[in-house]
Scaffold this active site. Structure first.
Site, PDB file in Angstrom:
ATOM      1  CB  SER A 111      -0.935   0.009   1.217  1.00  0.00           C
ATOM      2  OG  SER A 111      -1.875  -1.026   1.148  1.00  0.00           O
ATOM      3  CG  HIS A 172      -1.627   2.092   8.009  1.00  0.00           C
ATOM      4  ND1 HIS A 172      -2.295   1.287   7.114  1.00  0.00           N
ATOM      5  CD2 HIS A 172      -0.899   1.257   8.794  1.00  0.00           C
ATOM      6  CE1 HIS A 172      -1.995   0.022   7.355  1.00  0.00           C
ATOM      7  NE2 HIS A 172      -1.145  -0.025   8.363  1.00  0.00           N
ATOM      8  CB  THR A 174      -3.535   4.564   1.955  1.00  0.00           C
ATOM      9  OG1 THR A 174      -3.321   3.201   1.537  1.00  0.00           O
ATOM     10  CG2 THR A 174      -4.307   5.294   0.875  1.00  0.00           C
ATOM     11  CD  GLU A 234     -11.120   6.461  22.499  1.00  0.00           C
ATOM     12  OE1 GLU A 234     -12.287   6.475  22.098  1.00  0.00           O
ATOM     13  OE2 GLU A 234     -10.149   6.169  21.787  1.00  0.00           O
ATOM     14  CG  PHE A 279     -11.934  10.186  15.381  1.00  0.00           C
ATOM     15  CD1 PHE A 279     -12.561  11.096  16.219  1.00  0.00           C
ATOM     16  CD2 PHE A 279     -11.769  10.523  14.048  1.00  0.00           C
ATOM     17  CE1 PHE A 279     -13.034  12.311  15.738  1.00  0.00           C
ATOM     18  CE2 PHE A 279     -12.233  11.730  13.556  1.00  0.00           C
ATOM     19  CZ  PHE A 279     -12.870  12.626  14.405  1.00  0.00           C
ATOM     20  CD  GLU A 321      -6.388   3.980   3.804  1.00  0.00           C
ATOM     21  OE1 GLU A 321      -5.801   2.916   3.540  1.00  0.00           O
ATOM     22  OE2 GLU A 321      -6.135   4.656   4.813  1.00  0.00           O
ATOM     23  CG  ASP A 326      -5.406  -3.785   3.396  1.00  0.00           C
ATOM     24  OD1 ASP A 326      -5.106  -4.472   2.407  1.00  0.00           O
ATOM     25  OD2 ASP A 326      -4.633  -3.597   4.349  1.00  0.00           O
ATOM     26  CG  HIS A 330      -4.321  -8.006   5.388  1.00  0.00           C
ATOM     27  ND1 HIS A 330      -3.504  -8.702   4.523  1.00  0.00           N
ATOM     28  CD2 HIS A 330      -4.097  -6.689   5.142  1.00  0.00           C
ATOM     29  CE1 HIS A 330      -2.828  -7.844   3.777  1.00  0.00           C
ATOM     30  NE2 HIS A 330      -3.162  -6.612   4.125  1.00  0.00           N
ATOM     31  CG  HIS A 463      -1.759  -6.680  -0.427  1.00  0.00           C
ATOM     32  ND1 HIS A 463      -0.927  -5.581  -0.395  1.00  0.00           N
ATOM     33  CD2 HIS A 463      -2.505  -6.601   0.702  1.00  0.00           C
ATOM     34  CE1 HIS A 463      -1.153  -4.868   0.689  1.00  0.00           C
ATOM     35  NE2 HIS A 463      -2.107  -5.482   1.375  1.00  0.00           N
TER      36      HIS A 463
END
Length: 500
Positions: A111, A172, A174, A234, A279, A321, A326, A330, A463
């Site tokens: 990716s 990440h 992308t 959190e 988030f 995205e 994805d 996986h 992938h």
């Protein structure tokens, strides 16, 4: 040869002129009239060839042609349709092409370089981001001098705004393709010893925000922006070993910060201040599990981002995205893959609704496909997550009799070539794998936690290298045609915003 009376009649008609579609025996079929209507729509289409004010690139990570097919059926069946006739919002876009996704050194892509190809116009090496072909993966000494100019940097020079939205970590692969330049995609909050001249990906995001390149960033990955000793909202902790609090740094630059739905709804969307919304400590929740937490959907984040970016009279570039399609692939878990796929379709519909085709180029694509496959001769309307039911030769919908494999057991429509659902299990005390398929009911197969059966045992499904689709509408969307290299997506975007 003596021709039949029918053949002679047809030749006479063809000599006089083309046969009218209305004169054909199939002319009253709904399939036929729908096909005619499609042709009329195509004939009425005209390309938009004026400069694009805005560009929105929507990437469903891992959503190749096969995964997209499954989502189409799942979405349709959730609506009470048989499924096959369903049309996802972006499938109605007038322009499309197939995209070759390989990296310069990999047949099956990663990716990071696929995102880089779309954001710079050149293909790149496996596991690195936005560095030229002279750079070497995991070798930080090859970063300097090999940095590529990104589309975000280009449009910033045009005084446009830039935003990123992702259900994955913002660090990440992308989303990082929008702003980062690194020899290794996993350097999310630190670089190795001896790489003092390099910057981790989270730092690069805040650097880009400080330099005015990034105006809106919404997604997961909170831990990579906070020191180890700092508790997250959190109950988690940061992951940074350098002691830098990047959230505080962003706020010091004037950025607004949000970490849940309530604080996101309290953001000022007048475009006067950058937005950093984190988030989750890691990736955001799967859409199927989102009710358990307080975080917005992909469509809701899309709406917030566009509302903020639209304040720039010069326009914007926004990459959106759906990262967890994805991840569910996986995992070998088709249920969560499909639910996140539907959430992505809703985000596309939101972006389309909020913008004008005349000035906004919308591109919908994927970075790669997965090793997903579809089994057997299943009847129409077969539950896409369920077992494969036989074809009913007298009706339209499938029969209620499951097809059986040669082992006498039912099988699911969806399977994977490899993954955690492998029917081959490691035997105790050895490296030998063996096994057989268990009995399976439709109820078991459609459970949200069910892992589809796979062949090759792997902890994480891989992938695949097959083509993905790109769908587009708006200025210069007609340039998407045929089969293209993935880096061409950048060139269409660049042409659209610079055309005279």
């Amino acid at each position: 040869m003596i021709k039949s009376t029918l053949s002679i009649s047809m030749i006479a008609l063809m000599t006089a002129g083309a046969v009218s579609a209305q004169d054909l025996p199939q002319a009253e079929s709904q399939w036929f009239t729908d096909g005619q209507a499609t042709i009329e729509e195509k004939l009425a289409q005209q390309p938009i060839v004026k400069r694009a004010k805005n560009v929105i690139l929507l990437v469903a990570d891992g959503n190749g042609v096969g995964t997209n097919y499954a989502t189409r059926l799942f979405d349709g069946q959730q609506k009470g349709l048989l499924g096959e006739e369903n049309v996802l919002p972006y499938e109605a876009f007038p322009n499309l092409a197939l995209v070759k996704t390989y990296n310069i050194n990999a047949q099956t892509p990663d990716s990071a370089p696929t995102a880089g190809a779309m954001n710079t116009g050149v293909k790149q090496r496996f596991n690195l981001i936005n560095l030229s072909e002279n750079a070497v993966t995991e070798d930080c000494t090859t970063e300097a001098g090999n940095e590529l100019t990104t589309f975000a940097e280009i449009v910033t020079e045009m005084d446009k705004s830039v935003g990123i939205v992702s259900t994955a970590r913002l660090t990440h692969a992308t989303p990082a393709g929008v702003y980062a330049k690194t020899a290794y995609r996993n350097w999310e909050d630190a670089v190795p010893e001896g790489c003092e001249g390099s910057r981790d990906i989270a730092t690069q995001l805040i650097d880009a925000m400080e330099s005015g390149i990034i105006d809106v960033a919404m997604g997961g990955g909170r831990r990579h922006f906070l020191p180890e000793a700092v508790a997250t909202e959190e109950g988690g902790t940061g992951a940074r070993v350098d002691g830098t609090n990047l959230v505080e740094r962003a706020q010091g630059l004037g950025a607004q910060y949000a970490w849940n739905t309530e604080t996101a709804q309290g953001l000022s969307l007048d475009g006067s201040a950058p937005i950093l919304a984190l988030f989750e400590d890691s990736h955001m929740k799967y859409e199927a599990d989102r009710a358990e937490t307080d975080e917005p959907s992909l469509a809701e984040m899309t709406k917030l981002a566009i509302e903020s970016l639209q304040n720039n009279e010069n326009g914007f570039y926004l990459e959106i995205e759906a990262g967890r399609i994805d991840h569910a692939n996986h995992d070998g878990n088709a249920y969560r893959t499909m639910v996140d796929g539907v959430a992505f379709a809703e985000a596309v519909a939101m972006a389309d609704e909020m913008t004008d085709d005349e000035d906004t180029l919308i591109i919908v694509t994927a970075d790669h496909e997965h090793a997903i496959a579809f089994n057997g001769y299943c009847g129409r309307g077969n539950p896409i997550l369920g077992v494969c039911y036989d074809i009913d030769n007298e009706g339209v919908k499938h029969s209620d009799e499951p097809n059986l494999a040669d082992d006498g057991k039912p099988y699911t429509v969806i399977g994977y070539l490899n993954g955690a659902g492998s029917v081959l299990k490691k035997q105790d005390g050895s490296n030998d794998y063996s096994g057989s398929r268990p009995e399976l009911t439709n109820e078991e197969a459609t459970d949200m936690d069910y892992l589809q059966q796979a062949l090759i045992p792997m902890s994480s499904e891989t992938h695949s290298g097959e083509d993905v689709a790109v769908y587009a509408k708006g200025p210069f969307a007609h340039l998407f045609d045929g089969t293209i290299e993935q880096n061409v997506i950048f060139h269409v975007m660049n042409h659209a915003v610079t055309a005279e």
